[in-house]
Design a protein around this motif. Structure first.
Motif, PDB file in Angstrom:
ATOM      1  N   PRO A 257       0.803  -1.231   0.000  1.00 30.12           N
ATOM      2  CA  PRO A 257       0.000   0.000   0.000  1.00 30.12           C
ATOM      3  C   PRO A 257       0.830   1.272   0.000  1.00 30.12           C
ATOM      4  O   PRO A 257       0.310   2.354  -0.315  1.00 30.12           O
ATOM      5  CB  PRO A 257      -0.812  -0.108   1.303  1.00 30.12           C
ATOM      6  CG  PRO A 257      -0.810  -1.560   1.647  1.00 30.12           C
ATOM      7  CD  PRO A 257       0.511  -2.058   1.181  1.00 30.12           C
ATOM      8  N   LEU A 258       2.116   1.166   0.340  1.00 28.99           N
ATOM      9  CA  LEU A 258       2.986   2.342   0.340  1.00 28.99           C
ATOM     10  C   LEU A 258       3.518   2.679  -1.046  1.00 28.99           C
ATOM     11  O   LEU A 258       4.067   3.768  -1.253  1.00 28.99           O
ATOM     12  CB  LEU A 258       4.179   2.126   1.279  1.00 28.99           C
ATOM     13  CG  LEU A 258       3.916   2.239   2.779  1.00 28.99           C
ATOM     14  CD1 LEU A 258       5.133   1.751   3.562  1.00 28.99           C
ATOM     15  CD2 LEU A 258       3.591   3.674   3.169  1.00 28.99           C
ATOM     16  N   ALA A 259       3.384   1.767  -2.005  1.00 29.84           N
ATOM     17  CA  ALA A 259       3.980   1.982  -3.326  1.00 29.84           C
ATOM     18  C   ALA A 259       3.551   3.296  -3.970  1.00 29.84           C
ATOM     19  O   ALA A 259       4.405   4.057  -4.461  1.00 29.84           O
ATOM     20  CB  ALA A 259       3.675   0.792  -4.241  1.00 29.84           C
ATOM     21  N   PRO A 260       2.257   3.643  -4.005  1.00 31.33           N
ATOM     22  CA  PRO A 260       1.894   4.934  -4.613  1.00 31.33           C
ATOM     23  C   PRO A 260       2.487   6.127  -3.882  1.00 31.33           C
ATOM     24  O   PRO A 260       2.873   7.119  -4.519  1.00 31.33           O
ATOM     25  CB  PRO A 260       0.360   4.933  -4.532  1.00 31.33           C
ATOM     26  CG  PRO A 260      -0.031   3.502  -4.383  1.00 31.33           C
ATOM     27  CD  PRO A 260       1.066   2.870  -3.603  1.00 31.33           C
ATOM     28  N   VAL A 261       2.573   6.036  -2.570  1.00 33.24           N
ATOM     29  CA  VAL A 261       3.139   7.136  -1.772  1.00 33.24           C
ATOM     30  C   VAL A 261       4.620   7.297  -2.081  1.00 33.24           C
ATOM     31  O   VAL A 261       5.121   8.423  -2.262  1.00 33.24           O
ATOM     32  CB  VAL A 261       2.921   6.862  -0.267  1.00 33.24           C
ATOM     33  CG1 VAL A 261       3.464   8.011   0.576  1.00 33.24           C
ATOM     34  CG2 VAL A 261       1.449   6.632   0.040  1.00 33.24           C
TER      35      VAL A 261
END
Length: 444
Positions: A257-261
Motif C-alpha cells: 500500500p505504500l507503493a503509490p506514496v
C-alpha cells in the motif's frame, strides 16, 4: 559498471569492496573526516564526489550513485532530475525516517493502526506529561542521525525510569550549554514518547525502483541491545535474523500500500518498516528509509543474484524479481571497546591487528563483512571511531542453525577484546516468537 558511493561514515564499505572484487569500478566519498581511514588501502576514496559525476555519466545506465544515509535525499532528487541513476532514498524518504510523527501519519493513511505517540521539544514538558499520565513509554529521538544509544524502552509501569532518564538528559544538556561559549552547540531537543506495545517485533523490507517493489520482500528480527538476553543499552543492532520466505502477507499489508506514496515521493532504494505484532493487530513503529546496517550484509548471504544485478534491475526497471536462497540468514556484529561509544577508542582499540584463523575457508571469509577496518602494511587493523569491526553471517534452514554458522565464522576472527552476542535468534526459535507469528497468521 561504475559505482559512486556517497555517505557520512562509509557504512557500505563491505558492499563496495565486493563490487570492486567482482570487477566493477568503485569510487567512494566519505563526508566525516574521522572515517577517512575506514577501508584505507582497500578502496579508492574521493574528496569531492561532484567531481566524479562526469566519470559516472560516461557509463550511462551502467553508472549508479549509491547513497548510504537518510539525509541526502534532496541531493538524490536533484541528481535524478539531471538524468543520473541514484539508489538510496529521496527527500520524502528522509522525512519518513527522521520525523517520526510524519512517518506514523503516512502509515495511518494506508489504513494501519499506530500506537499513541507524543512529540516534545524539552525534557521538562515530557516529565510533566508522564507524571500526569503514568504508563510505560518508549523514548525515541527524532532525526536520521540521532544517537541510537540515547533511545530507551521503559520498563517501569508508571514511567518512573523514563522520568529519571529524561531528568539526567536535562542535566547533561544544561551542563553542556554552560560549558560552551556559544551555548549548547546542539540542536534543540526533539523526541517522542511512544506507548509501549507488547508483542513480537518484526520488520518487513523491500527494494523500490521508483515505480514498484522488487520481489521478494524480506522479514527481519533485530537484536538491538548490547548483551545477550536483551540486556544493556540499545546499540542500533547487535545481530539480526533475516529471511526472504514467509514475507508475503506482511508485504501485502504494509509495503504494497505504500507503493503509490513512495512513487509520488520520488523514492528509489531499500525501505523497511519495523512493527509489533500482537493479538490486537499489527502496529508499525518506524521507517528505515535507506540501506540497513548491518542488514545489507545479512541479506546478501541469501542473495543468489549479486548486488549489481539487483541495482541494474532497479535503475533500468528491467525486472521485478531477483533470486534468493531459502531459509534464514543470521548476522552477528563484532565489536571491540568502547563500542557502542566513541570515548577512549584511540587508547583502547584503534589500530589493533585483526587475525583470521587458518581454519576459515574461502566461503567463510566471504561471510565476513568488515566495517571499521583498514589495510596497513598488508595487514588488517581496526580503524574508524567506535570499534565496529564488522559482521559475521551464516545461513541455515532454521534461525538456530544460521546463528551457529555465523558464530563459527565469528570464532575465526581474532582481535584483542573482541565481543559479540551468541544468542541471535534464540527468542525467535526457542522463545516462541516464530510460533506466535504463525498463530497470528502473519507468516504467509
Amino acid at each position: 559498471m561504475r559505482f559512486l558511493g556517497i555517505g557520512d561514515t562509509h557504512d557500505l564499505a563491505a558492499m563496495y569492496l565486493g563490487l570492486a572484487q567482482r570487477g566493477h569500478d568503485v569510487r567512494v566519498f566519505v563526508r566525516d573526516p574521522d572515517y577517512h581511514d575506514v577501508f584505507a588501502g582497500l578502496l579508492d576514496r574521493t574528496d569531492d564526489w561532484q567531481q566524479e559525476l562526469g566519470w559516472l555519466r560516461e557509463a550511462g545506465d551502467d553508472g549508479i550513485a549509491l547513497f548510504e544515509s537518510a539525509s541526502d535525499g534532496a541531493t538524490q532528487d536533484a541528481l535524478r532530475r539531471e538524468g543520473f541513476h541514484a539508489i538510496g532514498g529521496s527527500a520524502f524518504g528522509d522525512r519518513l525516517e527522521a520525523d517520526r510523527e510524519f512517518g506514523q501519519a503516512v502509515l495511518r493513511s494506508i489504513g494501519l493502526h499506530t500506537a499513541a505517540s507524543h512529540r516534545f521539544a524539552d525534557h521538562a514538558t515530557a516529565i510533566a506529561f508522564i507524571h500526569e499520565r503514568p504508563a510505560r513509554y518508549v523514548l525515541k529521538l527524532n532525526g536520521a542521525d540521532a544517537v541510537r544509544t540515547r533511545n530507551y524502552v521503559g520498563v517501569a509501569p508508571d514511567g518512573l525510569d523514563v522520568i529519571a532518564l529524561l531528568a539526567h538528559y536535562a542535566r547533561s544538556s544544561a551542563t553542556a550549554a554552560s560549558a560552551s561559549p556559544q551555548g549548547n552547540g546542539q540542536d534543540r531537543d526533539d523526541f517522542v514518547l511512544m506507548e509501549y506495545l507488547e508483542g513480537v517485533e518484526v520488520g518487513v523490507g523491500g527494494y523500490f525502483n521508483g515505480h514498484a517493489f522488487l520481489s521478494p520482500a524480506c522479514i527481519d528480527f533485530e537484536h538491538k541491545r548490547f548483551f545477550p538476553g536483551d540486556l544493556g543499552e540499545l546499540t542500533g543492532e547487535m545481530g539480526t535474523i533475516v529471511s526472504y520466505q514467509w514475507s508475503q502477507r506482511l508485504f501485502d499489508t504494509v509495503l504494497a500500500p505504500l507503493a503509490p506514496v513512495l512513487r509520488d515521493g520520488g523514492y528509489c532504494g531499500y525501505i523497511n518498516v519495523n512493527l509489533i505484532a500482537n493479538e490486537s493487530g499489527l502496529w508499525p513503529l518506524e521507517f528505515t528509509s535507506r540501506f540497513g546496517y548491518p542488514g545489507f550484509a545479512i541479506c546478501e548471504a541469501l542473495h543468489a543474484d549479486p548486488w549489481e544485478t539487483i541495482f541494474s534491475a532497479m535503475v533500468q526497471r528491467s525486472a521485478l524479481h531477483f533470486r534468493t536462497h531459502p531459509g534464514f540468514a543470521a548476522g552477528v556484529v563484532l565489536t571491540v571497546p568502547p563500542f557502542p561509544y566513541r570515548h577512549g577508542y584511540a587508547e583502547l582499540s584503534r589500530g589493533l591487528p585483526i587475525h583470521l584463523r587458518s581454519t576459515l575457508s574461502r566461503d567463510d571469509r566471504a561471510a565476513l563483512h568488515f566495517a571499521e577496518v583498514a589495510l596497513h602494511g598488508g595487514h588488517l587493523v581496526t580503524s574508524g571511531t567506535t570499534g565496529y569491526v564488522g559482521v559475521a553471517t551464516g545461513i541455515g534452514d532454521t534461525p538456530g542453525r544460521a546463528n551457529a554458522q555465523a558464530l563459527r565464522v565469528a570464532q575465526g576472527v581474532v582481535v584483542p577484546n573482541l565481543r559479540y552476542r551468541r544468542d541471535i535468534g534464540e527468542r525467535l526459535e526457542l522463545g516462541g516468537e516464530w510460533e506466535r507469528l504463525q498463530r497470528l497468521g502473519w507468516l504467509g
